[in-house]
Design a protein around this motif. Structure first.
Motif, PDB file in Angstrom:
ATOM      1  N   THR A  58      31.672  39.548   0.819  1.00 61.92           N
ATOM      2  CA  THR A  58      31.748  40.502  -0.330  1.00 61.92           C
ATOM      3  C   THR A  58      32.531  39.640  -1.459  1.00 61.92           C
ATOM      4  OG1 THR A  58      31.843  42.549   1.136  1.00 61.92           O
ATOM      5  CG2 THR A  58      32.647  42.668  -1.128  1.00 61.92           C
ATOM      6  N   ALA A  59      33.634  39.231  -1.216  1.00 56.28           N
ATOM      7  CA  ALA A  59      34.320  38.529  -2.462  1.00 56.28           C
ATOM      8  C   ALA A  59      33.321  37.699  -3.449  1.00 56.28           C
ATOM      9  CB  ALA A  59      35.419  37.781  -2.123  1.00 56.28           C
ATOM     10  N   THR A  60      32.546  36.860  -2.478  1.00 57.69           N
ATOM     11  CA  THR A  60      32.067  35.930  -3.379  1.00 57.69           C
ATOM     12  C   THR A  60      30.710  36.649  -3.905  1.00 57.69           C
ATOM     13  OG1 THR A  60      32.407  34.383  -1.389  1.00 57.69           O
ATOM     14  CG2 THR A  60      30.332  33.703  -2.997  1.00 57.69           C
ATOM     15  N   VAL A  61      30.178  37.690  -3.366  1.00 61.53           N
ATOM     16  CA  VAL A  61      29.025  38.179  -3.804  1.00 61.53           C
ATOM     17  C   VAL A  61      29.600  38.975  -5.124  1.00 61.53           C
ATOM     18  CG1 VAL A  61      27.529  40.273  -3.730  1.00 61.53           C
ATOM     19  CG2 VAL A  61      27.725  39.007  -1.898  1.00 61.53           C
ATOM     20  N   GLN A  62      30.762  39.520  -5.192  1.00 59.42           N
ATOM     21  CA  GLN A  62      31.366  40.108  -6.313  1.00 59.42           C
ATOM     22  C   GLN A  62      31.555  39.145  -7.556  1.00 59.42           C
ATOM     23  OE1 GLN A  62      34.511  43.120  -5.587  1.00 59.42           O
ATOM     24  NE2 GLN A  62      32.976  44.317  -5.997  1.00 59.42           N
ATOM     25  N   GLU A  63      31.951  38.177  -6.975  1.00 57.35           N
ATOM     26  CA  GLU A  63      32.392  36.968  -8.165  1.00 57.35           C
ATOM     27  C   GLU A  63      31.152  36.582  -8.810  1.00 57.35           C
ATOM     28  OE1 GLU A  63      36.382  35.788  -5.966  1.00 57.35           O
ATOM     29  OE2 GLU A  63      34.445  34.379  -5.490  1.00 57.35           O
ATOM     30  N   ALA A  64      30.135  36.534  -7.863  1.00 61.26           N
ATOM     31  CA  ALA A  64      28.771  35.866  -8.542  1.00 61.26           C
ATOM     32  C   ALA A  64      28.399  37.010  -9.428  1.00 61.26           C
ATOM     33  CB  ALA A  64      27.835  35.736  -7.614  1.00 61.26           C
ATOM     34  N   HIS A  65      28.505  38.456  -9.223  1.00 60.81           N
ATOM     35  CA  HIS A  65      28.122  39.491 -10.075  1.00 60.81           C
ATOM     36  C   HIS A  65      28.669  39.336 -11.350  1.00 60.81           C
ATOM     37  CE1 HIS A  65      26.499  42.444  -6.736  1.00 60.81           C
ATOM     38  NE2 HIS A  65      25.725  41.436  -6.916  1.00 60.81           N
ATOM     39  N   LEU A  66      30.036  38.881 -11.480  1.00 61.70           N
ATOM     40  CA  LEU A  66      30.722  38.910 -12.483  1.00 61.70           C
ATOM     41  C   LEU A  66      30.188  37.643 -13.506  1.00 61.70           C
ATOM     42  CD1 LEU A  66      33.013  39.629 -14.399  1.00 61.70           C
ATOM     43  CD2 LEU A  66      34.707  37.804 -13.436  1.00 61.70           C
ATOM     44  N   VAL A  67      29.845  36.674 -12.758  1.00 66.26           N
ATOM     45  CA  VAL A  67      29.144  35.579 -13.618  1.00 66.26           C
ATOM     46  C   VAL A  67      27.653  36.264 -14.092  1.00 66.26           C
ATOM     47  CG1 VAL A  67      27.812  33.545 -13.506  1.00 66.26           C
ATOM     48  CG2 VAL A  67      29.978  33.782 -12.322  1.00 66.26           C
ATOM     49  N   ALA A  68      26.901  37.032 -13.506  1.00 68.47           N
ATOM     50  CA  ALA A  68      25.784  37.702 -14.086  1.00 68.47           C
ATOM     51  C   ALA A  68      26.047  38.625 -15.154  1.00 68.47           C
ATOM     52  CB  ALA A  68      25.027  38.301 -12.699  1.00 68.47           C
ATOM     53  N   VAL A  69      27.018  39.432 -15.106  1.00 71.72           N
ATOM     54  CA  VAL A  69      27.285  40.211 -16.102  1.00 71.72           C
ATOM     55  C   VAL A  69      27.662  39.441 -17.261  1.00 71.72           C
ATOM     56  CG1 VAL A  69      29.280  41.768 -16.955  1.00 71.72           C
ATOM     57  CG2 VAL A  69      28.419  42.248 -14.965  1.00 71.72           C
ATOM     58  N   HIS A  70      28.480  38.424 -17.380  1.00 73.22           N
ATOM     59  CA  HIS A  70      28.736  37.490 -18.546  1.00 73.22           C
ATOM     60  C   HIS A  70      27.164  36.824 -19.143  1.00 73.22           C
ATOM     61  CE1 HIS A  70      33.148  37.233 -17.724  1.00 73.22           C
ATOM     62  NE2 HIS A  70      32.938  38.163 -18.182  1.00 73.22           N
ATOM     63  N   LEU A  71      26.429  36.322 -18.135  1.00 73.73           N
ATOM     64  CA  LEU A  71      25.297  35.711 -18.513  1.00 73.73           C
ATOM     65  C   LEU A  71      24.390  36.746 -19.255  1.00 73.73           C
ATOM     66  CD1 LEU A  71      24.396  33.428 -15.504  1.00 73.73           C
ATOM     67  CD2 LEU A  71      25.400  32.803 -17.511  1.00 73.73           C
ATOM     68  N   LEU A  72      24.450  38.072 -18.632  1.00 70.86           N
ATOM     69  CA  LEU A  72      23.672  38.996 -19.359  1.00 70.86           C
ATOM     70  C   LEU A  72      24.039  39.417 -20.644  1.00 70.86           C
ATOM     71  CD1 LEU A  72      21.316  41.447 -18.920  1.00 70.86           C
ATOM     72  CD2 LEU A  72      23.209  42.924 -17.752  1.00 70.86           C
ATOM     73  N   CYS A  73      25.306  39.403 -21.045  1.00 72.31           N
ATOM     74  CA  CYS A  73      25.851  39.564 -22.209  1.00 72.31           C
ATOM     75  C   CYS A  73      25.519  38.415 -23.138  1.00 72.31           C
ATOM     76  CB  CYS A  73      27.535  39.719 -22.002  1.00 72.31           C
ATOM     77  SG  CYS A  73      28.050  41.398 -21.278  1.00 72.31           S
ATOM     78  N   GLU A  74      25.407  37.285 -22.608  1.00 73.40           N
ATOM     79  CA  GLU A  74      25.351  36.120 -23.490  1.00 73.40           C
ATOM     80  C   GLU A  74      23.821  35.919 -23.976  1.00 73.40           C
ATOM     81  OE1 GLU A  74      26.369  32.404 -21.956  1.00 73.40           O
ATOM     82  OE2 GLU A  74      28.481  32.780 -21.542  1.00 73.40           O
ATOM     83  N   ALA A  75      22.955  36.555 -22.948  1.00 76.58           N
ATOM     84  CA  ALA A  75      21.493  36.537 -23.262  1.00 76.58           C
ATOM     85  C   ALA A  75      21.159  37.697 -24.261  1.00 76.58           C
ATOM     86  CB  ALA A  75      20.676  36.870 -22.127  1.00 76.58           C
ATOM     87  N   PHE A  76      22.018  39.029 -23.972  1.00 77.17           N
ATOM     88  CA  PHE A  76      22.007  40.045 -25.008  1.00 77.17           C
ATOM     89  C   PHE A  76      22.194  39.768 -26.269  1.00 77.17           C
ATOM     90  CE2 PHE A  76      23.510  43.495 -27.295  1.00 77.17           C
ATOM     91  CZ  PHE A  76      22.725  44.590 -26.908  1.00 77.17           C
ATOM     92  N   ASP A  77      23.233  38.906 -26.555  1.00 79.82           N
ATOM     93  CA  ASP A  77      23.912  38.448 -27.921  1.00 79.82           C
ATOM     94  C   ASP A  77      22.897  37.483 -28.635  1.00 79.82           C
ATOM     95  OD1 ASP A  77      25.904  40.278 -27.603  1.00 79.82           O
ATOM     96  OD2 ASP A  77      27.423  38.668 -27.873  1.00 79.82           O
ATOM     97  N   VAL A  78      22.279  36.762 -27.666  1.00 79.20           N
ATOM     98  CA  VAL A  78      21.114  35.502 -28.438  1.00 79.20           C
ATOM     99  C   VAL A  78      20.135  36.493 -28.827  1.00 79.20           C
ATOM    100  CG1 VAL A  78      19.784  33.706 -27.910  1.00 79.20           C
ATOM    101  CG2 VAL A  78      21.972  33.595 -27.174  1.00 79.20           C
ATOM    102  N   ALA A  79      19.359  37.484 -28.108  1.00 76.64           N
ATOM    103  CA  ALA A  79      18.441  38.126 -28.380  1.00 76.64           C
ATOM    104  C   ALA A  79      18.421  39.104 -29.541  1.00 76.64           C
ATOM    105  CB  ALA A  79      17.881  39.022 -26.998  1.00 76.64           C
ATOM    106  N   GLN A  80      19.699  39.721 -29.499  1.00 75.15           N
ATOM    107  CA  GLN A  80      19.879  40.479 -30.751  1.00 75.15           C
ATOM    108  C   GLN A  80      20.054  39.779 -32.059  1.00 75.15           C
ATOM    109  OE1 GLN A  80      22.796  42.065 -32.553  1.00 75.15           O
ATOM    110  NE2 GLN A  80      23.858  40.225 -32.052  1.00 75.15           N
TER     111      GLN A  80
END
Length: 273
Positions: A167-189
């Protein structure tokens, strides 16, 4: 000295999971960021939910959108459903924990909104019920989960399932996904607002002339909510052809239109948009 170094093993597991994530899911999370930027720019909102650590990550994401991730920009509407403690405790008390998020999705969700559900197991009843409520209400439902297959991934329109043993590893990867989502969002906007003011005014004038009946051909593309279930705004020069369904991906057919011609006339050497 411990026979097995837990820190070394933890980092090794995370490195393995992130390597697989990069290979399998980087394109998807970038696509989510682009779609989310289009939806929120068109006055849709993001609803996010999870349990425990996943609730904290859902709130992390909404805070980045209402506040900012890196560069200065306008605030966007994003709501972490667990953060309203009075609603959470009332719904849990009156309807049960399984209804915790579904009832809020039914209350707040509108067609064209995005619902992002985070679960390390993908088996939380309150999240699978929320996914069903979201799809019924016309929201775009995305899931961040642990290993597939799982019930939440099956209920979502799209799922990003992290392959990891803990579970810990999944959750840490989810945090990376959240940050990548934010980066892609900012580039797109940023790209959405990249047109200079005179070009934007030229596009506006062309659209107004078309609305007045100056063009007897097909109706030009308009920026705003599309007629599809996704509800994201159409980029300049893009339209939905008659009888065509945009599909789950929300992609539309390309049609130049008067607005697109105006952009090319003002900037013939610029990149295609």
């Amino acid at each position: 000295m411990l026979p097995v170094d837990p820190a070394h093993e933890h980092c090794r597991a995370l490195e393995t999971a992130l390597a697989a994530f990069r290979e399998q899911h980087a394109a998807r999370v970038t696509s989510w960021g682009e779609q989310l930027a289009a939806a929120l720019a068109g006055d849709a909102r993001l609803l996010a939910a999870g349990n425990g650590g996943s609730a904290a990550q859902a709130q992390h994401l909404t805070a980045e959108l209402v506040g900012r991730y890196r560069s200065e920009r306008r605030p966007y509407s994003a709501i972490a459903l667990h953060a309203d403690t009075s609603a959470v405790t009332a719904i849990g008390n009156d309807y049960g924990f399984g209804s915790l998020y579904a009832r809020q999705v039914a209350a707040h969700g509108r067609p064209g909104d995005v619902l992002l559900l985070l679960s390390t197991s993908g088996r939380s009843e309150n999240l699978t019920c929320a996914a069903a409520a979201g799809r019924e209400a016309g929201l775009r439902v995305w899931a961040l989960t642990g290993p597939a297959p799982n019930p939440l991934a099956r209920r979502a329109d799209e799922a990003l399932c992290v392959e990891a043993d803990t579970t810990a590893t999944v959750q840490e990867a989810h945090l990376v996904a959240v940050h990548l989502l934010c980066e892609a969002f900012d580039v797109a906007q940023d790209a959405q607002h990249a047109l200079p003011r005179d070009v934007r005014e030229l596009v506006r004038d062309a659209e107004q002339a078309a609305d007045a009946g100056a063009d007897t051909g097909p109706a030009p593309a308009r920026t705003g909510r599309s007629p599809g279930s996704g509800g994201e705004p159409l980029p300049v020069g893009e339209s939905v052809s008659a009888g065509e369904s945009p599909g789950a991906s929300g992609r539309r057919s390309r049609a130049p239109g008067r607005a697109g011609e105006a952009v090319r006339a003002a900037d013939p050497g610029g990149p295609a948009r």
